[in-house]
Design an enzyme around this catalytic site. Sequence first.
Site, PDB file in Angstrom:
ATOM      1  N   SER A   9     -18.659  -5.358  49.315  1.00 32.31           N
ATOM      2  CA  SER A   9     -19.305  -5.897  48.121  1.00 32.31           C
ATOM      3  C   SER A   9     -18.248  -6.134  47.056  1.00 32.31           C
ATOM      4  O   SER A   9     -17.273  -5.382  46.959  1.00 32.31           O
ATOM      5  CB  SER A   9     -20.344  -4.909  47.595  1.00 32.31           C
ATOM      6  OG  SER A   9     -20.757  -5.246  46.290  1.00 32.31           O
ATOM      7  N   SER A  10     -18.447  -7.147  46.240  1.00 39.12           N
ATOM      8  CA  SER A  10     -17.459  -7.451  45.208  1.00 39.12           C
ATOM      9  C   SER A  10     -17.423  -6.388  44.115  1.00 39.12           C
ATOM     10  O   SER A  10     -16.495  -6.361  43.302  1.00 39.12           O
ATOM     11  CB  SER A  10     -17.735  -8.829  44.585  1.00 39.12           C
ATOM     12  OG  SER A  10     -19.043  -8.876  44.049  1.00 39.12           O
ATOM     13  N   CYS A  11     -18.393  -5.469  44.100  1.00 47.36           N
ATOM     14  CA  CYS A  11     -18.373  -4.399  43.092  1.00 47.36           C
ATOM     15  C   CYS A  11     -17.284  -3.372  43.387  1.00 47.36           C
ATOM     16  O   CYS A  11     -17.055  -2.468  42.592  1.00 47.36           O
ATOM     17  CB  CYS A  11     -19.730  -3.717  42.996  1.00 47.36           C
ATOM     18  SG  CYS A  11     -20.105  -2.631  44.379  1.00 47.36           S
ATOM     19  N   TYR A  57     -21.814   3.487  44.851  1.00 49.00           N
ATOM     20  CA  TYR A  57     -21.924   2.485  45.917  1.00 49.00           C
ATOM     21  C   TYR A  57     -20.545   1.890  46.212  1.00 49.00           C
ATOM     22  O   TYR A  57     -20.151   1.740  47.372  1.00 49.00           O
ATOM     23  CB  TYR A  57     -22.895   1.394  45.471  1.00 49.00           C
ATOM     24  CG  TYR A  57     -23.068   0.246  46.430  1.00 49.00           C
ATOM     25  CD1 TYR A  57     -23.823   0.388  47.589  1.00 49.00           C
ATOM     26  CD2 TYR A  57     -22.495  -1.004  46.167  1.00 49.00           C
ATOM     27  CE1 TYR A  57     -23.995  -0.674  48.457  1.00 49.00           C
ATOM     28  CE2 TYR A  57     -22.666  -2.066  47.026  1.00 49.00           C
ATOM     29  CZ  TYR A  57     -23.424  -1.900  48.170  1.00 49.00           C
ATOM     30  OH  TYR A  57     -23.597  -2.957  49.036  1.00 49.00           O
ATOM     31  N   LYS A 112     -18.233   1.820  49.703  1.00 47.74           N
ATOM     32  CA  LYS A 112     -17.837   0.550  50.312  1.00 47.74           C
ATOM     33  C   LYS A 112     -16.313   0.464  50.469  1.00 47.74           C
ATOM     34  O   LYS A 112     -15.813  -0.057  51.468  1.00 47.74           O
ATOM     35  CB  LYS A 112     -18.366  -0.621  49.473  1.00 47.74           C
ATOM     36  CG  LYS A 112     -19.852  -0.879  49.661  1.00 47.74           C
ATOM     37  CD  LYS A 112     -20.126  -1.356  51.056  1.00 47.74           C
ATOM     38  CE  LYS A 112     -21.576  -1.546  51.368  1.00 47.74           C
ATOM     39  NZ  LYS A 112     -21.798  -1.989  52.754  1.00 47.74           N
ATOM     40  N   HIS A 159     -31.828  -6.788  42.310  1.00 46.80           N
ATOM     41  CA  HIS A 159     -30.705  -7.344  41.557  1.00 46.80           C
ATOM     42  C   HIS A 159     -31.202  -8.356  40.523  1.00 46.80           C
ATOM     43  O   HIS A 159     -32.384  -8.718  40.490  1.00 46.80           O
ATOM     44  CB  HIS A 159     -29.708  -7.988  42.519  1.00 46.80           C
ATOM     45  CG  HIS A 159     -28.941  -6.988  43.330  1.00 46.80           C
ATOM     46  ND1 HIS A 159     -29.131  -6.819  44.682  1.00 46.80           N
ATOM     47  CD2 HIS A 159     -27.989  -6.090  42.971  1.00 46.80           C
ATOM     48  CE1 HIS A 159     -28.333  -5.859  45.128  1.00 46.80           C
ATOM     49  NE2 HIS A 159     -27.630  -5.401  44.114  1.00 46.80           N
TER      50      HIS A 159
END
Length: 313
Positions: free
Chosen positions: A111-113, A140, A144, A183
């Site tokens: 994920s880009s987070c 999270y 990841k 989201h």
Amino acid sequence: MKQISLKNKKIFVAGHTGLVGKSLCKRLEKEKCKVLCVNKKSLDLRDFNKTDRWLKLNKPDYIFIAAARVGGILENSSYPADFIYDNLSIALNLIHLSYKNNVKKVLYLGSSCIYPKFAKQPIKEDSLLTGSLEPTNEWYAIAKIAGLKLCKAYGIQYKNNFISAMPTNLYGPGDNFDVKSGHVLPGLINKIHNAVKQNKKKVTIWGTGEPKREFLFVDDLADALVFLMKKYNKNEHINVGSANEVSILNLAKTIARVIGFKGRFTFDKSKPDGTPRKFIDSKKINSLGWKSKTNLLDGIKLTYESYLKNKSK
């Protein structure tokens, strides 16, 4: 670049009922492969021994790890232990057991987070771990990051072909439209639809409406994942974006245009904005020959159609 064929291969899509998993299963139909799926009641991927037995019995050639516990800012903030434990467990079990059970190739979905809150924009792959994370989703994100580092570690030590893809913010048919647990994009679709239905003149947006986000239609991601499974063999993670960047306010206006909302937007500034801007650099995957196809307006139209169909059931 060595390319593999998925034809007649057994491919396990972990997380087949989720937003990405459903789209990925649909995309894999074109590859004439055998797609393996198992529901949560039959197999809890957090359980090491049960996951091991399932892999030994079914013997997949390739695995897409799209299984994850996901949610928006409120969910991440409310259940930090669940988010880090569930996502770490899924990654640890599937990646290690893929090695133990001689799975030919694994694609882990990140994920880009995972990138620092104030990373230089657009965010390149080498920005990872160069700064602090956004606090509202750090649990999270840490899980990841561990998953993609696991893939890299098994590649370095055991020469496994385990790769990782980092998509930007996703949306599409089958999304979670709940305002509290979903989201921002599907949540706004739900809010704005109900405002029209109830003849409301205003819709409240969390935060200031100023943060910018990039959105990728889920069917485009599914196509990218199949592309990477067939063609990408490096242990460095790779970004998958769309170049569809928009402020939260302008996103809301675009959704209003699709749904037919004529009212105004107000802001609840007591709620967090999250990361100010999150726009990833997708030059790497673009240079390999893949680009997204769906623009934001068309993607929102398709997503809203899906929302209406599900509401009518």
